[in-house]
Design an enzyme around this catalytic site. Structure first.
Site: not given
Length: 209
Positions: A135, A137
């Protein structure tokens, strides 16, 4: 906000009437920004009559073209977006629409990850198999946007503990965490289960211990 966080400013505001495929309608005050650290065109949708609620209900929502626009059943992004707009409009607050497709790896890479998932990997394993982070982000821009809007404490509409942790590190006080609904379908059951087992998302799934 954190003194080390680069300052962003509101570039423009425009009123946009919204209508969703199920007929739900509302009006958003859409904000654009100067000074966001990644240079992307992220948006803040001010929703509801009490946008200045203390704390406002806020959802950082990562762009998902396949789910948000085309109704893909492989994820729960579209239903989460629809739910978030209505709940924020009722409570007052902001939906932060963040241009970080595929957990930050981009649209083409996300579709490559789908192909790997068809071969048996889960959504996080597929990203790693592509040589990317599980991930990627980064919510720095979300904190910048909130700062530009004069918001330093939020009720966070999210099941993802990483969003809360990143915002807190960036100087945003998460006064409350509000869970979204569980948007389960036969096509996304494995995807949701991976969210729970791999990233500790607060989802009450009947088949995950």
């Amino acid at each position: 906000m954190d003194e080390t966080l680069p300052t962003a400013t509101v570039r423009a505001r425009v009123t946009v009437p919204l209508r969703f495929p199920d007929g739900y309608v509302t009006t958003a005050r859409v904000h654009t920004f100067h000074g966001l650290v990644d240079g992307r065109e992220h948006l803040a949708f001010g929703l509801g009559e009490h946008v200045d609620a203390d704390p406002p209900l806020v959802r950082p929502h990562s762009e998902c073209l396949t789910g948000d626009v085309f109704g893909s059943q492989r994820c729960d992004c579209g239903p989460q977006l629809r739910e978030a707009v209505e709940r924020i409009a009722e409570a007052g607050g902001y939906l932060l629409y963040l241009r970080q497709e595929g957990r930050g790896i981009g649209l083409y890479a996300k579709l490559d990850a789908y192909a790997l998932q068809d071969d048996g990997l889960d959504t996080y394993e597929a990203n790693l198999a592509l040589g990317r982070g599980a991930d990627e982000r980064d919510y720095t821009v979300a904190a910048q946007m909130l700062g530009a809007l004069g918001v330093d404490r939020v009720a966070l509409l999210s099941n993802n503990p990483d969003k809360a942790a990143q915002l807190e590190r960036l100087g945003v006080t998460v006064a409350d965490r509000v869970s979204t609904g569980v948007h389960l379908s036969p096509a996304n059951a494995g995807y949701l289960a991976a969210k729970v087992t791999r990233a500790d998302h607060a989802l009450d799934l009947p088949f995950v211990p």
